[in-house]
Enzyme design. Structure first.
Site, PDB file in Angstrom:
ATOM      1  N   ARG A   1      68.789  27.806  32.769  1.00 25.92           N
ATOM      2  CA  ARG A   1      68.130  29.014  33.404  1.00 25.92           C
ATOM      3  C   ARG A   1      68.973  30.148  33.149  1.00 25.92           C
ATOM      4  NH1 ARG A   1      67.260  26.006  37.642  1.00 25.92           N
ATOM      5  NH2 ARG A   1      67.714  27.576  39.233  1.00 25.92           N
TER       6      ARG A   1
ATOM      7  N   HIS B   1      67.313  19.313  43.597  1.00 27.36           N
ATOM      8  CA  HIS B   1      67.595  20.470  42.736  1.00 27.36           C
ATOM      9  C   HIS B   1      66.256  20.599  41.664  1.00 27.36           C
ATOM     10  CE1 HIS B   1      69.832  21.579  39.040  1.00 27.36           C
ATOM     11  NE2 HIS B   1      70.899  21.722  39.595  1.00 27.36           N
TER      12      HIS B   1
END
Ligand SMILES: Cc1cc2nc3c(=O)[nH]c(=O)nc-3n(C[C@H](O)[C@H](O)[C@H](O)COP(=O)(O)OP(=O)(O)OC[C@H]3O[C@@H](n4cnc5c(N)ncnc54)[C@H](O)[C@@H]3O)c2cc1C
Length: 576
Positions: free
Chosen positions: A258, A238
């Site tokens: 994000r 990840h």
């Protein structure tokens, strides 16, 4: 038998009280068959409770045109066609029932105003099919299963560390272990055993698992008993794991950071995603962002701590507090860092084991009669990349199937062969470890394994690095013969760490050897010396012990599913 050894007998023993173990135990208990669940961490706090984003089923509550066939096709494609099509079909077809079971047992799914279960996009899904419970889907599933287990009076012993499966001539007859609190030894005789002991992502320095979970126990227990491991090299990294503090390294920063407009920069302040994916930038796919970060760090453009900067400080404070409250709280708690003003250092973190114990798609039975494996411990559903939200549904679908199969196995077993030799060996193994007083420190050897895996078997791999990693693992294994184990009034954690180390070494060796053998780049597996996908390697790699890696062909995708395989945009669809 020593005075401090206790003996239990049950029909089905479940090792692991995460979602898959509990779901399996419920299936056994609902058939009226005796079951015992054991685990090495408090039942309510099993790893499953960390899962956040959601669980997949083509319910069609938001997009009625969704179907199990489309779910299956998305899963196969996302897995670069290394997943077993029968397993994928079973999960996609059985998913609605898995959700219905949870609903019946009182799970509080997020719902639309008219009462339909809400479903959202998650990763490379064609339609909205991820059901969720706020930011706490895994916790809510765990609570629901714990509650249902209690209704059925399923006994749980969540202080038992299992050190060995007991077998005789490729037939399992129970397990051996010790109590983490007072050291009592346990012998559990069982007709069938379900291994639900999780994955192996904690063998990297940064992992989204907590400190003492996912240390590869399922690998060691299975292989020692005579079962085999499929595709151990396929591990999902990840892109946003914290660098520190040391004991929380790898903890996830939600991808929502994000998604809300967070920007990634290297040490020189460059927004480096402009070079790797100029269109999608930080919203690129998880594997591409992880690879971009890795490259920046490796080529010397990383931060002082060896990561990259994730910056949300340009966002309005209210946006952060409303949309990213969990990220804000986590950073304050772990680093005393205020993300509204200061960027965070992050790096790729080992997140999910796509590979695991080789099981049959029909019932998740293994090569050892009476032994089943489920959940992250097993393999077959994800291939070379996991479709976000698929692991939670797998726990439910195959938990039920394996639980039912194990109960049937017990009902039809004419006699249970046992072996006193196997029991003596298991007993001696613990006794020998307890009497060791060597100079090597278990914790530092665990760290050496994690450093080795991070350096040589991480996001990007190559032949020289993998060989160097394997040589280093050999050295660590030799050093591990001279450890000192010291138990005290606080408990038997030191003994547990010694066994964790053994499991980590097995899982690390399996991973590195299979990574060496997979001379291609596919999904999560990046080989810098073989940068292309090799069609002839559309095979599963089966590891059956040091130096033994075999290839097994993957079945063809059935026509009724192949018709649904299509390009799916992941734009704006982030996953956990
Ligand atoms: C931060 C995070 C977010 C995630 N989000 C999602 C998501 O949104 N959707 C999704 O589908 N998946 C998600 N996942 C993945 C998912 O949570 C896991 O794959 C899943 O919960 C694994 O469940 P399990 O039952 O197989 O194993 P676990 O929950 O890991 O349970 C393993 C059990 O085995 C026991 N055990 C292990 N070794 C031994 C031993 N030697 N002796 C005795 N007991 C032992 C442990 O104590 C534990 O009880 C996420 C994972 C993380 C880390």
């Amino acid at each position: 038998m020593s005075p401090s050894e206790r003996q239990f007998t049950t029909s089905v023993l479940v090792i692991g009280c995460g979602g898959s173990g509990l779901r399996a135990a419920i299936a056994v208990a609902e058939r009226g068959i005796d079951v015992l669940v054991v685990g090495k961490r408090a039942e309510a706090d099993a790893h499953t409770s960390l899962a956040a984003g959601g669980i997949n089923a083509a319910l069609g509550t938001m997009d009625p045109q969704d179907s199990w066939q489309q779910h299956a096709a998305d899963t196969l494609k996302e897995g670069y066609f290394l997943a077993d099509p029968n397993t994928v079909r079973t999960v996609a077809e059985g998913a609605a029932r898995g959700i219905a079971d949870l609903e019946r047992w009182g799970m509080r799914f997020a719902r639309e105003p008219d009462g339909r279960i809400s479903q959202r996009y998650f990763g490379a899904h064609t339609f909205r099919r991820t059901a969720y419970a706020g930011d706490y889907t895994g916790l809510e599933i765990q609570r629901t299963l714990v509650r249902r287990g209690r209704e059925l009076d399923v006994p749980v012993l969540d202080t038992m560390y299992v050190t060995r499966l007991l077998t005789r001539e490729d037939v399992v007859f129970g397990a051996y272990g010790f109590d983490l609190v007072d050291g009592t030894r346990y012998v559990v005789h069982a007709d069938a055993v379900i291994l639900a002991a999780g994955g192996h992502t904690r063998i990297w320095r940064r992992s989204s698992s907590r400190r003492d979970e996912n240390s590869g126990d399922a690998f060691r227990l299975a292989v020692t008993a005579g079962a085999r491991i499929r595709d151990p090299e396929l591990v999902q990294f990840h892109p946003s794991g914290l660098l520190g503090p040391e004991d929380a390294a790898g903890t996830l920063v939600s991808e929502a950071a994000r998604g809300e407009g967070g920007v990634l920069r290297n040490a020189a302040g460059e927004r480096f995603m402009e070079r790797y994916d100029p269109v999608r930038l930080e919203l690129s796919t998880r594997d591409r962002v992880a690879l971009a970060e890795y490259t920046e760090i490796k080529e010397g453009r990383g931060t002082p701590g060896g990561g990259v900067w994730l910056d949300v400080s340009h966002l309005p404070r209210e946006t952060i507090m409303q949309r990213l409250p969990r990220v804000y709280r986590t950073l304050i708690e772990l680093q005393m860092l205020d993300i509204t003003t200061t960027p965070v250092e992050i790096a790729p973190t080992a997140h999910y084991s796509m590979g695991g114990v080789r099981v049959r798609s029909e019932d998740h039975s293994t090569d050892v009669a009476g032994l089943f494996a489920v959940g992250e411990a097993a393999s077959g559903l994800h291939g070379a990349n996991r479709l976000g939200g698929n692991s939670l549904i797998e726990l439910l679908v195959y938990g039920r199937i394996a639980g039912t199969a194990a109960a049937d196995h017990s009902v039809h077993l004419p006699a249970q062969p046992r072996s006193s030799t196997a029991l003596v060996e298991a007993r001696d193994e613990v006794t020998r470890l307890l009497s060791t007083n060597g100079p090597e420190n278990v914790r530092s050897l665990q760290r050496a394994v994690r450093d080795t895996m991070t350096e040589h078997v991480g996001v990007v791999r190559d032949e020289d690095g993998l060989r160097a990693g394997l040589a280093r693992l050999d050295d660590i294994e030799s050093a591990a013969k001279s450890i000192g184990v010291h138990t005290d009034l606080a408990g038997f954690q030191d003994l547990a760490h010694a066994f964790d180390l053994r499991s980590s070494l097995v899982a690390a060796q399996a991973t590195a050897e299979a990574a060496l053998e997979r001379r291609e780049t596919r999904g999560c597996h990046n080989r810098s010396d073989f940068p292309d996908l090799d069609e002839s390697l559309r095979v599963n790699l089966i590891w059956s012990g040091p130096g033994r890696v075999d290839r097994e062909p993957v079945a063809e995708t059935p026509i009724e599913i192949a018709a649904f395989v299509r390009e799916v945009s992941t734009h704006g669809k982030l996953v956990e």
